[in-house]
Design a protein around this motif. Structure first.
Motif, short mmCIF file in Angstrom:
data_model
loop_
_atom_site.label_atom_id
_atom_site.label_comp_id
_atom_site.label_asym_id
_atom_site.label_seq_id
_atom_site.Cartn_x
_atom_site.Cartn_y
_atom_site.Cartn_z
N THR A 107 -9.98 -10.77 3.57
CA THR A 107 -9.25 -9.70 4.25
C THR A 107 -7.78 -10.10 4.22
O THR A 107 -7.40 -11.11 3.64
N GLN A 108 -6.94 -9.33 4.86
CA GLN A 108 -5.50 -9.60 4.85
C GLN A 108 -5.16 -10.94 5.48
O GLN A 108 -4.21 -11.60 5.06
N ALA A 140 -1.08 -16.73 -2.91
CA ALA A 140 -1.22 -15.44 -2.22
C ALA A 140 0.07 -14.62 -2.34
O ALA A 140 0.03 -13.41 -2.52
N GLU A 197 0.81 -1.21 0.00
CA GLU A 197 0.00 0.00 0.00
C GLU A 197 0.84 1.27 0.00
O GLU A 197 0.56 2.22 -0.72
N GLU A 256 0.11 -12.89 -5.49
CA GLU A 256 -1.04 -11.98 -5.63
C GLU A 256 -2.08 -12.49 -6.62
O GLU A 256 -2.84 -11.72 -7.20
N LYS A 266 4.71 -12.72 3.85
CA LYS A 266 3.32 -12.30 3.86
C LYS A 266 2.60 -12.89 5.08
O LYS A 266 2.84 -14.03 5.46
N TYR A 275 -14.20 -5.08 -7.65
CA TYR A 275 -12.79 -5.41 -7.49
C TYR A 275 -12.28 -6.30 -8.62
O TYR A 275 -11.07 -6.41 -8.84
N TYR A 276 -13.19 -6.94 -9.35
CA TYR A 276 -12.80 -7.82 -10.45
C TYR A 276 -13.00 -7.16 -11.82
O TYR A 276 -12.90 -7.83 -12.85
N ASP A 327 -15.00 -14.20 -9.71
CA ASP A 327 -13.80 -14.56 -8.96
C ASP A 327 -12.99 -15.62 -9.70
O ASP A 327 -11.76 -15.57 -9.73
N LYS A 334 -6.34 -12.92 -3.30
CA LYS A 334 -6.21 -11.77 -2.42
C LYS A 334 -6.71 -12.05 -1.00
O LYS A 334 -6.30 -11.40 -0.05
N ARG A 356 -5.24 -13.52 -13.44
CA ARG A 356 -4.06 -13.24 -12.60
C ARG A 356 -3.01 -14.34 -12.74
O ARG A 356 -1.81 -14.05 -12.76
#
Length: 265
Positions: free
Chosen positions: A211-212, A202, A97, A205, A182, A252-253, A225, A208, A232
């Motif tokens: 959440t984190q 992951a 980020e 990437e 990560k 997001y996609y 998805d 995703k 990706r």
């Protein structure tokens, strides 16, 4: 050799004479006397090559394997093209980020237009010797510098035997190798049969997570998805100028579905 740059011009007649006999054009510039050279440039008469042929360039900076078909699709009307491999040092970029980092790696130039609908197919091999600390985890991932940000290259793998990082390049640009740490997903411990693969994807990437630190491995997957995962994984990244009418620009996609549409996936 005192020069930091070497330019090799390939004779068109030589290519034409051998075009019927070989499927590869080999340019071997890997030599101990050229260790100080930071940039290798090969001038190639692209029109003299056949569509099914492959150009292989070996240097101390990196090795690259470029299908002629890839170049012809992305270079319109040119008689000649240049393929350049250069050491890139102390490049400023953003990781994640907001983390500012300086990276070193290689810069690959082929004069290609990455906005075109072309599947990545250029194979690159970069010499890389992991540090003692990196050998403990060996989470090595190739990143490309795009608009000042580091973007993971999903199709990459470290070859212990040759001590090289191998990857599929997505067009011109600067590529670097990082050992990534990560945060693990906390909800996949009961899925030992898939845990390593989830974490591997992951790191690159491809996935995703919700959440984190949350993956929700038992959740159902949507069509969007699934398409996003495919795009990706292929490492495709191009401009999206149109999309399906029911795909919101805020989704997001959005980019991945738009790329899949553009490539008729």
């Amino acid at each position: 050799v005192l020069s930091e740059k070497i330019v090799v011009s390939i004779d068109e007649k030589l290519i034409v004479d051998k075009a019927e006999k070989v499927n590869t054009l080999n340019i071997d510039l890997k030599n101990d006397t050229l260790k100080t050279v930071k940039e290798f440039v090969a001038e190639i008469p692209i029109k003299a090559l056949k569509n099914e042929q492959t150009i292989i360039i070996k240097t101390n900076v990196a090795d690259v394997e470029v299908p002629v078909k890839y170049l012809e699709q992305s270079i319109s009307g040119e008689e000649k093209t240049e393929i350049s491999l250069r050491k890139a040092e102390n490049i400023e970029a953003t990781f994640g980020e907001e983390q500012k980092v300086k990276v070193s790696g290689i810069e690959l130039k082929m004069g290609t237009d990455s906005s075109l609908s072309i599947m990545p197919s250029v194979k690159v091999s970069v010499p890389y010797v992991p540090s003692i600390e990196e050998l403990k985890s060996l989470n090595l991932v190739v990143y490309k510098v795009e608009n000042g940000k580091l973007v993971a290259v999903p199709l990459c793998k470290y070859d212990k035997q040759s001590k090289t990082m191998k990857f599929i390049a997505n067009g011109d640009g600067i590529y670097t190798v990082l050992n990534v740490q990560k945060e693990e997903f906390k909800d996949i411990s009961d899925y030992s049969w898939a845990k390593a693969e989830i974490e591997n994807l992951a790191l690159r990437e491809v996935i995703k997570g919700v959440t984190q630190d949350k993956f929700e491995p038992a959740s159902k997957i949507k069509r969007a998805d699934f398409v996003a995962l495919i795009v990706r994984t292929l490492g495709v990244n191009m401009a999206v100028d149109e999309n399906f009418s029911d795909v919101s620009k805020d989704a997001y996609y959005y980019n991945e579905v738009g790329i899949a549409k553009k490539l008729s996936i």
